[in-house]
Design an enzyme around this catalytic site. Structure first.
Site, PDB file in Angstrom:
ATOM      1  N   THR A  73       0.839  -1.204   0.000  1.00 25.07           N
ATOM      2  CA  THR A  73       0.000   0.000   0.000  1.00 25.07           C
ATOM      3  C   THR A  73       0.874   1.255   0.000  1.00 25.07           C
ATOM      4  O   THR A  73       2.099   1.184   0.065  1.00 25.07           O
ATOM      5  CB  THR A  73      -0.923   0.022   1.229  1.00 25.07           C
ATOM      6  N   ASN A  97      -6.335  -4.573   0.694  1.00 24.25           N
ATOM      7  CA  ASN A  97      -6.772  -5.495   1.750  1.00 24.25           C
ATOM      8  C   ASN A  97      -7.412  -6.724   1.095  1.00 24.25           C
ATOM      9  O   ASN A  97      -8.341  -6.593   0.303  1.00 24.25           O
ATOM     10  CB  ASN A  97      -7.781  -4.791   2.657  1.00 24.25           C
ATOM     11  N   PHE A  98      -6.926  -7.911   1.449  1.00 29.27           N
ATOM     12  CA  PHE A  98      -7.429  -9.136   0.831  1.00 29.27           C
ATOM     13  C   PHE A  98      -8.268  -9.984   1.784  1.00 29.27           C
ATOM     14  O   PHE A  98      -8.525 -11.152   1.513  1.00 29.27           O
ATOM     15  CB  PHE A  98      -6.267  -9.955   0.271  1.00 29.27           C
ATOM     16  N   HIS A 128      -3.334   1.196  13.329  1.00 21.91           N
ATOM     17  CA  HIS A 128      -2.347   0.193  12.916  1.00 21.91           C
ATOM     18  C   HIS A 128      -1.106   0.298  13.799  1.00 21.91           C
ATOM     19  O   HIS A 128      -0.961   1.245  14.573  1.00 21.91           O
ATOM     20  CB  HIS A 128      -1.951   0.387  11.450  1.00 21.91           C
ATOM     21  N   HIS A 129      -0.222  -0.679  13.657  1.00 21.88           N
ATOM     22  CA  HIS A 129       1.022  -0.709  14.420  1.00 21.88           C
ATOM     23  C   HIS A 129       1.889   0.495  14.069  1.00 21.88           C
ATOM     24  O   HIS A 129       1.777   1.087  12.986  1.00 21.88           O
ATOM     25  CB  HIS A 129       1.784  -2.012  14.138  1.00 21.88           C
ATOM     26  N   LYS A 132       3.919   1.011  10.674  1.00 23.32           N
ATOM     27  CA  LYS A 132       3.266   1.203   9.372  1.00 23.32           C
ATOM     28  C   LYS A 132       3.644   2.575   8.813  1.00 23.32           C
ATOM     29  O   LYS A 132       3.500   3.599   9.479  1.00 23.32           O
ATOM     30  CB  LYS A 132       1.744   1.079   9.500  1.00 23.32           C
ATOM     31  N   GLY A 138      -4.254   2.178   3.246  1.00 23.64           N
ATOM     32  CA  GLY A 138      -4.847   1.960   1.928  1.00 23.64           C
ATOM     33  C   GLY A 138      -6.290   1.488   2.026  1.00 23.64           C
ATOM     34  O   GLY A 138      -7.138   1.862   1.205  1.00 23.64           O
TER      35      GLY A 138
END
Length: 217
Positions: A73, A97-98, A128-129, A132, A138
Site C-alpha cells: 500500500t 486489503n485481501f 495500525h502498528h 506502518k 490503503g
C-alpha cells in the site's frame, strides 16, 4: 502433489510481517502452490513489500510475463499510473486489503453511509502498528473513496496493532459504530493465497478485489 503441477510463487517482502504470513499460509494450506525464490522460474509474483519496491517488482513481472498480485500500500499517483500501464501487458490484481470479511465490512460502511448521509455526521477511524509507513491506510482510503460525500479519516498508530477500521455514524441522540478488527495477518494471507487462484492464467488487465470476490462467491 506432483511438483511439475504445482505453481511457483515469488514473494517480494517474504521476510516482512505480511510476506512471512503468506509464505506460512502457502506452506500449510495451499499444496498446489510453493515458494519459488528463483524469480525467472516463478509463475506468479506477490508484492508484499513496501511501495519503494514497486519498480523492481514490475520490472520482474514484465520481463518474464508473470501475473502479479499487489498487496503493498501507500503508492503515489505516479506509481499507480505505472501499475495501470503494466496491466496492459500482464494480469495484475491490486487491493490494499485481501480479507473477505473486510471487503463485506467496507460494503456495509458504504451502504449505511448512503442511507444516513443526509442526517448524520460520519467519521472513519483506522488504527495500525507504529511501524506502518503510510497513513491513512490503503484500506481506509479505499472505503472513503466509495462514500459520497467524502468522510474524514482519522489515523492512529501504536504498539503492535495489526489493523482496525471503524465507521462511526453520529445521528441526533444516537450513534452507529461498526468495526473490523484483525487479530493477526492470517486473514489477509489466506485471502491473498485464495486470490492467487483467480489471477493465475488471467489475461492482461488490472483486476480488483470486487472482481475476485464476485468470481468466487
Amino acid at each position: 502433489m506432483d511438483m511439475a503441477k504445482r505453481i511457483g510463487v515469488k514473494i517480494f517482502g517474504i521476510r516482512g510481517k505480511l510476506g512471512s504470513a503468506i509464505a506460512q499460509e502457502i506452506s500449510t494450506n495451499a499444496l498446489h502452490f510453493y515458494i519459488e525464490e528463483d524469480a525467472p522460474k516463478a509463475q506468479i509474483v506477490v508484492d508484499a513489500a513496501s511501495r519503494e519496491s514497486l519498480e523492481e517488482v514490475l520490472n520482474l513481472a514484465l520481463t518474464y510475463s508473470i501475473p502479479l498480485l499487489i498487496a503493498a500500500t501507500g503508492h503515489d499517483k505516479m506509481q499507480k499510473q505505472k501499475i495501470e500501464e503494466a496491466s496492459k501487458q500482464i494480469a495484475i490484481l491490486h487491493s490494499p486489503n485481501f480479507s473477505r470479511a473486510h471487503y463485506y465490512f467496507a460494503q456495509a460502511c458504504v451502504k449505511l453511509s448512503a442511507l444516513l448521509r443526509k442526517e448524520a455526521e460520519i467519521e472513519l477511524i483506522e488504527l495500525h502498528h507504529k511501524q506502518k509507513k503510510d497513513a491513512p491506510s490503503g484500506s481506509a482510503l479505499k472505503i472513503a473513496s466509495l462514500i459520497d460525500p467524502p468522510v474524514n479519516i482519522h489515523s492512529l498508530r501504536g504498539s503492535d496493532i495489526v489493523g482496525e477500521h471503524q465507521l462511526r455514524i453520529f445521528c441526533a441522540g444516537e450513534e452507529i459504530e461498526i468495526t473490523h478488527r484483525a487479530f493477526s495477518r492470517k486473514p489477509f494471507a489466506r485471502g491473498i493465497v485464495q486470490a492467487l487462484d483467480f489471477i493465475h492464467n488471467k489475461k492482461p488487465g488490472l483486476y480488483t478485489m470486487e472482481e475476485w470476490i464476485h468470481a468466487t462467491a
